[in-house]
Design a protein around this motif. Structure first.
Motif, PDB file in Angstrom:
ATOM      1  N   LEU A 198      -4.451   9.111   1.633  1.00  0.00           N
ATOM      2  CA  LEU A 198      -3.064   8.674   1.781  1.00  0.00           C
ATOM      3  C   LEU A 198      -2.920   7.202   1.434  1.00  0.00           C
ATOM      4  CD1 LEU A 198      -2.147  10.558   5.076  1.00  0.00           C
ATOM      5  CD2 LEU A 198      -1.139  10.962   2.819  1.00  0.00           C
ATOM      6  N   GLN A 199      -3.885   6.395   1.828  1.00  0.00           N
ATOM      7  CA  GLN A 199      -3.815   4.975   1.513  1.00  0.00           C
ATOM      8  C   GLN A 199      -3.942   4.737   0.008  1.00  0.00           C
ATOM      9  OE1 GLN A 199      -6.880   3.428   4.108  1.00  0.00           O
ATOM     10  NE2 GLN A 199      -5.450   3.119   5.802  1.00  0.00           N
ATOM     11  N   ARG A 200      -4.778   5.531  -0.668  1.00  0.00           N
ATOM     12  CA  ARG A 200      -4.891   5.393  -2.123  1.00  0.00           C
ATOM     13  C   ARG A 200      -3.595   5.809  -2.825  1.00  0.00           C
ATOM     14  NH1 ARG A 200     -10.276   7.304  -1.240  1.00  0.00           N
ATOM     15  NH2 ARG A 200      -9.670   9.451  -1.745  1.00  0.00           N
ATOM     16  N   LEU A 201      -2.847   6.692  -2.196  1.00  0.00           N
ATOM     17  CA  LEU A 201      -1.555   7.116  -2.729  1.00  0.00           C
ATOM     18  C   LEU A 201      -0.426   6.213  -2.247  1.00  0.00           C
ATOM     19  CD1 LEU A 201      -2.031  10.966  -2.265  1.00  0.00           C
ATOM     20  CD2 LEU A 201      -1.838   9.761  -4.458  1.00  0.00           C
ATOM     21  N   ASP A 202      -0.784   5.053  -1.695  1.00  0.00           N
ATOM     22  CA  ASP A 202       0.173   4.057  -1.216  1.00  0.00           C
ATOM     23  C   ASP A 202       1.035   4.607  -0.089  1.00  0.00           C
ATOM     24  OD1 ASP A 202       1.289   1.504  -1.167  1.00  0.00           O
ATOM     25  OD2 ASP A 202       2.906   2.053  -2.553  1.00  0.00           O
ATOM     26  N   ARG A 203       0.389   5.356   0.821  1.00  0.00           N
ATOM     27  CA  ARG A 203       1.075   5.869   2.005  1.00  0.00           C
ATOM     28  C   ARG A 203       0.323   5.393   3.257  1.00  0.00           C
ATOM     29  NH1 ARG A 203       4.050   6.814  -1.518  1.00  0.00           N
ATOM     30  NH2 ARG A 203       5.294   8.680  -1.942  1.00  0.00           N
ATOM     31  N   PRO A 204       0.623   4.188   3.733  1.00  0.00           N
ATOM     32  CA  PRO A 204       0.012   3.742   4.994  1.00  0.00           C
ATOM     33  C   PRO A 204       0.329   4.734   6.103  1.00  0.00           C
ATOM     34  CG  PRO A 204       1.185   1.949   3.909  1.00  0.00           C
ATOM     35  CD  PRO A 204       1.557   3.208   3.183  1.00  0.00           C
ATOM     36  N   CYS A 205      -0.595   4.915   7.031  1.00  0.00           N
ATOM     37  CA  CYS A 205      -0.389   5.944   8.043  1.00  0.00           C
ATOM     38  C   CYS A 205      -0.932   5.496   9.393  1.00  0.00           C
ATOM     39  CB  CYS A 205      -1.033   7.261   7.620  1.00  0.00           C
ATOM     40  SG  CYS A 205      -2.767   7.131   7.166  1.00  0.00           S
TER      41      CYS A 205
END
Length: 268
Positions: A198-205
């Motif tokens: 998710l972080q690589r897809l620019d989705r902080p979680c």
């Protein structure tokens, strides 16, 4: 414990199991969610049981998603028993939900033994699509269709969360707000892998622990979401506020525990 029905499913034998207090569906030995028999919901067809109150604590995560998207269109990947969808729709009358389920036998058993599925379908607030999630999302992305929030709860009878890279990428195209049920220990491979993707897809979680009393090295249900939480809105919500029963009190306590159970993801 009584076995009400069994069918061969795509990922193993499907069983509808009922105890003195709840009804649930399992793939082999893995629980796919269930609902308490009481309190029943009074509909135009009379009292309907099992009621709208789900038994599994991880489904309180879908209520947290509902607090942040109270008038939204939701998409759920994986039907299971349908108990989570039923509870979400009951608590948030402004939400409409589409559920994608690949196994037609799961849909057949859930619809037959969890009659509130039909109730919400009749109201036009629930649509169940029998399809492979990857193909469904490919088609949706091609149409430019999106949802206010998306729940990933796809399991195939094991604790491994079924979300390959191509499916996850399509999810991020179709919704900014993603919510996942992950069965893993704190710092485990599935949890860390999902967060890293998710972080690589620019989705902080961020993550929450459905069973914070469990030792960190023991697998349990964990909630991962890409949507920033408004704590005031989440705290003001009371699950199943129109119902009164000890089973409802249990879910309310589980929800409060979830809100206080933020998991550190700094090591990812």
């Amino acid at each position: 414990m009584d076995i009400l029905a069994q069918l061969p499913g795509m990922f193993g034998t499907l069983s509808v199991v009922q105890t003195d207090w709840a009804r649930r569906i399992a793939i082999e030995q893995q629980n796919q969610g269930g609902s308490f028999l009481e309190p029943a919901l009074v509909t135009e067809r009379g009292p309907v049981s099992p009621g709208p109150v789900f038994e599994a604590s991880y489904m309180t995560g879908w209520l947290l998603a509902g607090t942040q998207n109270q008038t939204g269109r939701g998409l759920m990947i994986g039907l299971g028993s349908g108990a989570g969808a039923i509870g979400l729709l009951h608590c948030f009358p402004g939400i409409d939900l589409t559920v994608v389920e690949i196994d037609p036998q799961m849909v057949a058993l859930a619809t037959q033994h969890f009659p509130l599925i039909d109730h919400f379908q009749d109201l036009g607030r629930l649509q169940i699509v029998r399809a492979d999630a990857n193909q469904f999302l490919q088609d949706a992305a091609g149409r430019g269709e999106s949802w206010d929030f998306l729940v990933g709860d796809a399991f195939t009878g094991t604790n491994h969360h079924h979300c390959p890279d191509d499916l996850l990428h399509l999810m991020t195209i179709c919704s900014q707000s993603l919510w996942f049920n992950v069965i893993d220990n704190i710092g485990g491979r599935d949890l860390d892998g999902l967060v890293a993707k998710l972080q690589r897809l620019d989705r902080p979680c961020q993550a929450f622990d459905f069973r914070p009393e469990t030792p960190p090295n023991v697998a349990r249900n964990l909630l991962v979401t890409t949507q920033p939480i408004d704590p005031q809105v989440a705290d003001e919500f009371e699950p199943f506020q129109d119902l009164d029963h000890p089973n409802v009190d249990q879910v309310r306590a589980q929800y409060r525990s979830l809100l206080a159970s933020s998991v550190s993801l700094q090591s990812v």
